[in-house]
Design an enzyme around this catalytic site. Structure first.
Site, PDB file in Angstrom:
ATOM      1  CG  HIS A   1       6.110   3.091  -1.752  1.00  0.00           C
ATOM      2  ND1 HIS A   1       4.799   4.532  -1.249  1.00  0.00           N
ATOM      3  CD2 HIS A   1       6.265   2.795  -0.443  1.00  0.00           C
ATOM      4  CE1 HIS A   1       4.328   4.022  -0.155  1.00  0.00           C
ATOM      5  NE2 HIS A   1       5.639   3.255   0.940  1.00  0.00           N
TER       6      HIS A   1
ATOM      7  CG  ASP B   1       7.396   4.995   5.232  1.00  0.00           C
ATOM      8  OD1 ASP B   1       7.796   3.866   5.051  1.00  0.00           O
ATOM      9  OD2 ASP B   1       6.236   5.284   6.087  1.00  0.00           O
TER      10      ASP B   1
END
EC number: 3.1.3.8
Length: 479
Positions: free
Chosen positions: A82, A338
């Site tokens: 994101h 991540d």
């Protein structure tokens, strides 16, 4: 996202030359250098923010980002983190406690490295912004996502005929979904509302292997992660310096760490951060390494089970590559977190240090520098190349890994054009080395045992836009 090389930008703009042209052999004057001898990438604060700060391209090996002249990209498989966001609520709590100590001295004039506080305000307007993707400033998360989609339209637009409906995939988390939507708008443009089909994949554990966010709840290798202190000696030095300049704050090394976390998020929402200069370059180097340790031991190769988690994506993408664009399709854009990308890299066996990272000192030169791996908006792109024969390689199909717009050689398999890996070799290596996710993580037999959504997807556009207001601290996973 692609950026023109600073090395050749001036020349290219002035002459219209290729970005990789070296310009005239004879300088305009005897004092003019064809190439700058100053390289300051290592000093960029963006490389020492860990995974908290704005996106920056990976430091490359000098391999051309464009496909070799003998090759054409015929399939792309990307997973993107994101975009830039505000701190999480838990980080926000620690930040606010550290700031309370800073403000506790009730001074009207801060001194030294904190003199800017006389005019500074916290960049999080209120607690409802925690977790949200940023929308302000030049590093804004939604802007990052849109620009990335636009850049990839220029790079990979030839893989879409402008008519078919293309599915793309997001994990079911608020800011990830919004990143996917903005990327889609950037890539598909006016056609986004009709020719893109967002598929939202739940982050629930019951999805098993059919997920962009597989879990390993039976993980038995978390001891080091659970005992990380997030401290290095440089933080004590910073605390002593700031306390001496503004007596009464009584900051600890832990407070310094939390203030640096706050600083590392500020550029996500603002064009400038005075907090950067409140700490020295050496202190930022230490901060970046502490973040490296977090990812390495908690979501990377320092946890022996993470390769199995990443094997879900690596194995499914291998199937796509071998099926090829005619059978499977050409464009596979995916969006997650991540800590979903780092296990994939572990499964692929790239960027693995020769030995575990030490906890008491910075391991300079190790390949696991997280600012180069998963900054905000970081992404791993797998390219399938269809290549003609050259003097060095045969006609055939090859694979290239691209991490944050820098080509990442696949270990020793670099015999193909542009240091790519023959698909047959890539397949053999992964088939030999990929661990089994369901066995390693003891996945319930009642849960899906493999990733299937790339083949079983919807082509409706009903999820392309949000249909409800943004909630306070939005970010909870959707079932």
């Amino acid at each position: 996202m692609p950026r023109t090389s600073l090395l050749t930008l001036a020349c290219a703009l002035a002459t219209g030359a290729s970005a990789f042209s070296y310009g005239a052999a004879i300088p305009q004057s005897t004092q003019e250098k064809q190439f700058s001898q100053e390289f300051r990438d290592g000093y960029s604060i963006l490389k020492h923010y860990g995974g908290n700060g704005p996106y920056s391209e990976r430091v490359s090996y000098g391999i051309a980002r464009d496909p070799p002249t003998s090759c054409e990209v015929d399939q792309v498989i990307m997973v993107k983190r994101h975009g830039e966001r505000y701190p999480s609520p838990s980080a926000g709590k620690d930040i606010e406690e550290a700031l309370a100590k800073v403000y506790s001295i009730n001074t009207t004039e801060y001194k030294g490295d904190l003199a800017f506080l006389n005019d500074w305000t916290y960049y999080v307007p209120n607690e409802c912004y925690y977790n949200a993707e940023t929308t302000s400033g030049p590093y804004a998360g939604l802007l990052d996502a849109y620009n990335h989609g636009n850049d990839y339209k220029a790079r990979y637009g030839h893989l879409w005929n402008g008519e078919t409906v293309v599915p793309f995939f997001s994990s079911g988390y608020g800011r990830v979904i919004e990143t996917a939507r903005k990327f889609g708008e950037g890539f598909f443009g006016y056609n986004y509302s009709t020719n893109a089909a967002l598929n939202i994949i739940s982050e629930s554990e019951v999805m098993g292997a059919d997920s962009l966010t597989p879990t390993c709840d039976t993980d038995n290798d978390q001891t080091t992660c659970d005992n990380l202190t997030y401290q290095l000696p440089q933080f004590k030095v910073a605390a002593a310096r700031l306390n001496s300049q503004n007596p009464g704050m009584n900051l600890t090394a832990s407070d310094v760490y939390n203030l640096m976390v706050m600083a590392s998020f500020e550029l996500n929402a603002r064009p400038f951060s005075n907090w950067i200069n409140a700490f020295t370059q050496d202190e930022w180097v230490s901060f970046g390494y502490v973040e490296d340790l977090n990812y390495y031991y908690c979501a990377g190769p320092g946890d022996k089970n993470m390769a199995a988690v990443g094997a879900v994506y690596a194995n499914a993408s291998l199937t796509l590559l071998n099926q090829g664009p005619k059978e499977a399709g050409s464009l596979f854009f995916n969006f997650a977190h991540d800590t979903n990308i780092t296990p994939i890299l572990a499964a692929l066996g790239v960027l693995i240090p020769n030995e575990d990272l030490p906890l008491d000192r910075v391991a300079f030169g190790n390949p696991y520098s997280i600012g180069n791996i998963v900054p905000m908006g970081g992404h791993l792109t797998i390219e399938r190349l269809s290549c003609q024969a050259t003097a060095l390689s045969d006609e055939g199909t090859y694979v290239r890994l691209v991490l944050n717009e820098a080509v990442l050689p696949f270990n020793d398999c670099t015999s193909g054009p542009g240091y790519s890996c023959p698909l047959a070799n890539y397949t053999s290596i992964l088939n030999k080395n990929l661990p089994d996710y369901t066995t390693t993580c003891n996945v319930s037999a009642s849960y899906p045992q493999y990733l299937s959504f790339w083949w079983n997807y919807n082509t409706t556009t009903e999820l392309n836009y949000r249909s409800s207001p943004i909630a306070c601290q939005e970010g909870d996973a959707m079932d």
